[in-house]
Each structure stands twice: as C-alpha cells, then as structure tokens.
Design an enzyme around this catalytic site. Sequence first.
Site, PDB file in Angstrom:
ATOM      1  N   PHE A  15       0.828  -1.200   0.000  1.00 50.64           N
ATOM      2  CA  PHE A  15       0.000   0.000   0.000  1.00 50.64           C
ATOM      3  C   PHE A  15       0.869   1.259   0.000  1.00 50.64           C
ATOM      4  O   PHE A  15       0.487   2.303  -0.533  1.00 50.64           O
ATOM      5  CB  PHE A  15      -0.887  -0.070   1.251  1.00 50.64           C
ATOM      6  CG  PHE A  15      -1.185   1.230   1.938  1.00 50.64           C
ATOM      7  CD1 PHE A  15      -2.360   1.918   1.659  1.00 50.64           C
ATOM      8  CD2 PHE A  15      -0.323   1.749   2.893  1.00 50.64           C
ATOM      9  CE1 PHE A  15      -2.644   3.105   2.303  1.00 50.64           C
ATOM     10  CE2 PHE A  15      -0.606   2.934   3.537  1.00 50.64           C
ATOM     11  CZ  PHE A  15      -1.769   3.618   3.241  1.00 50.64           C
ATOM     12  N   SER A  16       2.072   1.163   0.605  1.00 49.37           N
ATOM     13  CA  SER A  16       2.847   2.360   0.936  1.00 49.37           C
ATOM     14  C   SER A  16       3.230   3.197  -0.279  1.00 49.37           C
ATOM     15  O   SER A  16       3.142   4.428  -0.246  1.00 49.37           O
ATOM     16  CB  SER A  16       4.114   1.963   1.688  1.00 49.37           C
ATOM     17  OG  SER A  16       3.765   1.292   2.864  1.00 49.37           O
ATOM     18  N   THR A  61       9.048  -4.522   5.556  1.00 51.65           N
ATOM     19  CA  THR A  61       7.840  -5.335   5.714  1.00 51.65           C
ATOM     20  C   THR A  61       8.160  -6.814   5.590  1.00 51.65           C
ATOM     21  O   THR A  61       9.338  -7.208   5.565  1.00 51.65           O
ATOM     22  CB  THR A  61       6.740  -4.849   4.731  1.00 51.65           C
ATOM     23  OG1 THR A  61       5.521  -5.524   5.045  1.00 51.65           O
ATOM     24  CG2 THR A  61       7.106  -5.108   3.279  1.00 51.65           C
ATOM     25  N   LYS A  65      10.830  -7.987   9.125  1.00 52.31           N
ATOM     26  CA  LYS A  65      10.675  -7.085  10.281  1.00 52.31           C
ATOM     27  C   LYS A  65      11.506  -7.492  11.500  1.00 52.31           C
ATOM     28  O   LYS A  65      11.866  -6.637  12.307  1.00 52.31           O
ATOM     29  CB  LYS A  65       9.195  -7.006  10.697  1.00 52.31           C
ATOM     30  CG  LYS A  65       8.344  -6.176   9.769  1.00 52.31           C
ATOM     31  CD  LYS A  65       6.921  -6.056  10.307  1.00 52.31           C
ATOM     32  CE  LYS A  65       6.034  -5.320   9.327  1.00 52.31           C
ATOM     33  NZ  LYS A  65       4.657  -5.181   9.813  1.00 52.31           N
ATOM     34  N   ASN A  86       9.666  -1.782  11.614  1.00 55.90           N
ATOM     35  CA  ASN A  86       9.092  -1.558  10.280  1.00 55.90           C
ATOM     36  C   ASN A  86       9.451  -0.188   9.710  1.00 55.90           C
ATOM     37  O   ASN A  86       8.988   0.171   8.629  1.00 55.90           O
ATOM     38  CB  ASN A  86       7.575  -1.770  10.274  1.00 55.90           C
ATOM     39  CG  ASN A  86       6.838  -0.667  10.971  1.00 55.90           C
ATOM     40  OD1 ASN A  86       7.343  -0.101  11.943  1.00 55.90           O
ATOM     41  ND2 ASN A  86       5.659  -0.332  10.490  1.00 55.90           N
ATOM     42  N   ASP A 112       3.923   0.403  13.658  1.00 55.18           N
ATOM     43  CA  ASP A 112       2.676  -0.370  13.818  1.00 55.18           C
ATOM     44  C   ASP A 112       2.082  -0.114  15.202  1.00 55.18           C
ATOM     45  O   ASP A 112       0.865  -0.177  15.390  1.00 55.18           O
ATOM     46  CB  ASP A 112       2.949  -1.882  13.683  1.00 55.18           C
ATOM     47  CG  ASP A 112       3.195  -2.296  12.239  1.00 55.18           C
ATOM     48  OD1 ASP A 112       2.762  -1.571  11.322  1.00 55.18           O
ATOM     49  OD2 ASP A 112       3.829  -3.355  12.031  1.00 55.18           O
ATOM     50  N   GLY A 135      -2.128 -15.309  15.781  1.00 57.65           N
ATOM     51  CA  GLY A 135      -0.862 -15.228  15.046  1.00 57.65           C
ATOM     52  C   GLY A 135       0.245 -14.703  15.947  1.00 57.65           C
ATOM     53  O   GLY A 135      -0.025 -14.006  16.946  1.00 57.65           O
ATOM     54  N   GLY A 138       5.386 -10.565  13.300  1.00 58.15           N
ATOM     55  CA  GLY A 138       5.834  -9.213  13.630  1.00 58.15           C
ATOM     56  C   GLY A 138       4.693  -8.290  14.041  1.00 58.15           C
ATOM     57  O   GLY A 138       4.811  -7.536  15.018  1.00 58.15           O
TER      58      GLY A 138
HETATM   59  P1  NAP Z   1       3.916 -12.635   9.649  1.00 58.30           P
HETATM   60  O1  NAP Z   1       5.135 -12.180  10.388  1.00 58.30           O
HETATM   61  O2  NAP Z   1       4.037 -13.475   8.440  1.00 58.30           O
HETATM   62  O3  NAP Z   1       3.012 -13.394  10.759  1.00 58.30           O
HETATM   63  C1  NAP Z   1       1.754 -13.900  10.535  1.00 58.30           C
HETATM   64  C2  NAP Z   1       1.434 -14.907  11.637  1.00 58.30           C
HETATM   65  O4  NAP Z   1       0.194 -15.476  11.321  1.00 58.30           O
HETATM   66  C3  NAP Z   1       2.428 -16.054  11.701  1.00 58.30           C
HETATM   67  O5  NAP Z   1       3.425 -15.789  12.648  1.00 58.30           O
HETATM   68  C4  NAP Z   1       1.584 -17.268  12.054  1.00 58.30           C
HETATM   69  O6  NAP Z   1       1.536 -17.463  13.481  1.00 58.30           O
HETATM   70  C5  NAP Z   1       0.202 -16.880  11.567  1.00 58.30           C
HETATM   71  N1  NAP Z   1      -0.121 -17.554  10.297  1.00 58.30           N
HETATM   72  C6  NAP Z   1       0.581 -17.530   9.128  1.00 58.30           C
HETATM   73  N2  NAP Z   1      -0.046 -18.268   8.189  1.00 58.30           N
HETATM   74  C7  NAP Z   1      -1.158 -18.774   8.776  1.00 58.30           C
HETATM   75  C8  NAP Z   1      -2.198 -19.623   8.341  1.00 58.30           C
HETATM   76  N3  NAP Z   1      -2.226 -20.114   7.087  1.00 58.30           N
HETATM   77  N4  NAP Z   1      -3.167 -19.943   9.232  1.00 58.30           N
HETATM   78  C9  NAP Z   1      -3.156 -19.478  10.497  1.00 58.30           C
HETATM   79  N5  NAP Z   1      -2.181 -18.672  10.969  1.00 58.30           N
HETATM   80  C10 NAP Z   1      -1.207 -18.320  10.126  1.00 58.30           C
HETATM   81  O7  NAP Z   1       3.049 -11.400   9.208  1.00 58.30           O
HETATM   82  P2  NAP Z   1       2.852 -10.004   9.962  1.00 58.30           P
HETATM   83  O8  NAP Z   1       3.828  -9.017   9.462  1.00 58.30           O
HETATM   84  O9  NAP Z   1       2.770 -10.240  11.425  1.00 58.30           O
HETATM   85  O10 NAP Z   1       1.420  -9.567   9.369  1.00 58.30           O
HETATM   86  C11 NAP Z   1       0.257 -10.287   9.684  1.00 58.30           C
HETATM   87  C12 NAP Z   1      -0.941  -9.687   8.979  1.00 58.30           C
HETATM   88  O11 NAP Z   1      -1.170  -8.343   9.423  1.00 58.30           O
HETATM   89  C13 NAP Z   1      -0.787  -9.586   7.456  1.00 58.30           C
HETATM   90  O12 NAP Z   1      -2.022  -9.898   6.876  1.00 58.30           O
HETATM   91  C14 NAP Z   1      -0.431  -8.143   7.227  1.00 58.30           C
HETATM   92  O13 NAP Z   1      -0.830  -7.689   5.954  1.00 58.30           O
HETATM   93  C15 NAP Z   1      -1.221  -7.460   8.337  1.00 58.30           C
HETATM   94  N6  NAP Z   1      -0.639  -6.175   8.766  1.00 58.30           N
HETATM   95  C16 NAP Z   1      -1.409  -5.066   8.690  1.00 58.30           C
HETATM   96  C17 NAP Z   1      -0.911  -3.857   9.132  1.00 58.30           C
HETATM   97  C18 NAP Z   1      -1.771  -2.631   9.071  1.00 58.30           C
HETATM   98  O14 NAP Z   1      -1.238  -1.532   9.196  1.00 58.30           O
HETATM   99  N7  NAP Z   1      -3.053  -2.778   8.913  1.00 58.30           N
HETATM  100  C19 NAP Z   1       0.378  -3.766   9.669  1.00 58.30           C
HETATM  101  C20 NAP Z   1       1.141  -4.927   9.743  1.00 58.30           C
HETATM  102  C21 NAP Z   1       0.623  -6.136   9.286  1.00 58.30           C
HETATM  103  P3  NAP Z   1       1.573 -18.967  14.070  1.00 58.30           P
HETATM  104  O15 NAP Z   1       2.649 -19.659  13.286  1.00 58.30           O
HETATM  105  O16 NAP Z   1       1.937 -18.759  15.490  1.00 58.30           O
HETATM  106  O17 NAP Z   1       0.228 -19.559  13.868  1.00 58.30           O
END
Ligand code: NAP
Length: 255
Positions: A15-16, A61, A65, A86, A112, A135, A138
């Site tokens: 998005f950024s 991202t 992170k 981030n 964040d 989850g 990050g």
């Molecule tokens: P990430 O580091 O990849 O972590 C996602 C976590 O979700 C993983 O650690 C895992 O935890 C769990 N997960 C992954 N695949 C999965 C699946 N198939 N089923 C169930 N759990 C699953 O990603 P992130 O950076 O934390 O971001 C997570 C989400 O937040 C993304 O969708 C991202 O776009 C969104 N986000 C939004 C903002 C915003 O400003 N709105 C900011 C940051 C992130 P476990 O292994 O412990 O289950």
Amino acid sequence: MRRFGLVGYPLTHSFSIKFFNESFFPEKGIDAEYVNFEIPDVQMMLDIVRKDPELEGLNCTIPHKQAVIPLLDELSDEARETGAVNVIKIYREQPENTRDGRGFRLKGFNSDIVGFRNSIEPLLQPHHKRALVLGTGGAAKAVCHVLGKLGIEWRSVSRTANENSLTYSELTPDMMEEYTIVVNCTPLGMFPKVGTYPELPYEALTTRHLLYDLIYNPTETEFMKRGAAMGAVVKNGYEMLELQAVAAWNFWNLK
Ligand code: NAP
C-alpha cells in the site's frame, strides 16, 4: 527531491508506494519520492543504502521485520521491546565513525505500535479487559505490546502448541465470553484467499465483542463478516495502515 523506500518480499501487495507518491507527498506539498526494493534476502538492504546515497529512510515489511534487527545500529525503546522493526532512519556519517566503515548509521523504529494503538483506543469499552491475539508474527508483537500498555490482558493464539500460546482447538465458547477482544494478526482472509478465516467459536460472539482485523484488503474479511453476523463490533486494518505510514514519516524526520 528526498527519497524513501520499502524493503520486503514480495511487494506486489504493498500500500505504501501508492499512499506516499499519490496521496501524502502531493497533498502535503512534499518534494519526495517513494520506491520499492523487492529483496528476498534482508542483507541486500545494506547494498541498497550504500548505492543510493539520497535515501533517507526505509519501511521494512514481510518477511524482514525481525531479521533486519542485527543489521541496525540502534533501536527505539518500542522497537526493542517488541522485537520488530518496520521503519528505518538512515543517518549518513563519516565512514570511520560507522560499523565496518559503511558510511551510514541505521536506527529502527516500530510505527505499527502507534497505528494500532490510535485506531483501537476509540473503540474500547470498560468491559474490554481481555484479548486474544491470533498469530505470532511481527504485527502480533506490536499488537501485544499495545494491549499490555493499555492494561488489557492478552493471550496469543498460534497454530503451534507451546507454553506461551493457546491453539485454535483450545478456544471454547466459554473462553470467548471472557475474551471480548479478538485481533487477527494472521494472513487468513487476505486477498486473494478471501474465503479463508481463523477457526474460532464464532457462535459464542455477542454485541460485547470487538473483532479487529489487521487486514485491509478486502475491506470486510470473512472473520469480520462472521463477527458482525453475531452483532460484534468489527474493524479492518485500513486506519492502522494510514496512521503507521504517517508515523513512519515523523520518525524519518526526527533529528
Ligand atoms: P507474519 O510475520 O508473516 O506473521 C503472521 C502470523 O500469522 C504467523 O506468525 C503465524 O503465526 C500466523 N499464520 C501464518 N499463516 C497462517 C495460516 N495459514 N493460518 C493461520 N495462521 C497463520 O506477518 P505479519 O507481518 O505479522 O502480518 C500479519 C498480517 O497483518 C498480514 O495480513 C499483514 O498484511 C497485516 N498487517 C497489517 C498492518 C496494518 O497496518 N493494517 C500492519 C502490519 C501487518 P503462528 O505460526 O503462530 O500460527
């Protein structure tokens, strides 16, 4: 013209670049550009900073992170406490004053945190005392940090059983009565897999529940739809996204 950018992999979803180049910079009259650096290996960031001397700051991202932290010279208190970065501010310095003579110093921040805090706070009610954070990546780290600061007791929910987290199969309807906030920090429901959703006892949700999804594409995820069908208050991640981008800009402009 000032230069900023984003490191991550892949960046097709980002998005950024649109936000900064098409809205924020033109609307504020800022002479700057924002560029994407799609890098599978976070080490490649050092080469980018070295070869692009006009670059003043970066967003960082998925999936870098946490992995970026060892490459940085300094962390803000919040970034250190959450273990996720981030936003990176680049300080150009004399090579002899820098690590490995690289000619720059890097400081990591976490925007964040402010994005999540400022977007959830207006929705909080006195009965919102406990939260489930879905989850453990990050973004979940930033969410847990904010909930702790707000005095909300939280539990992580993970696909993997361990002593710090619950698993999805452990979530009972009785527990949902206690945990009236649920924050989705997993990619479940994100475009293009819009039919997916976290496995919860949705039938136990009520009007006392607040379901906050960090996902913003689609606008209403399956998780939100299932919560709204039970009368829960629902929110997507769009406001957080905008707030964290503006917070990043403020970090880049710190002295
Ligand atoms: P990430 O580091 O990849 O972590 C996602 C976590 O979700 C993983 O650690 C895992 O935890 C769990 N997960 C992954 N695949 C999965 C699946 N198939 N089923 C169930 N759990 C699953 O990603 P992130 O950076 O934390 O971001 C997570 C989400 O937040 C993304 O969708 C991202 O776009 C969104 N986000 C939004 C903002 C915003 O400003 N709105 C900011 C940051 C992130 P476990 O292994 O412990 O289950």
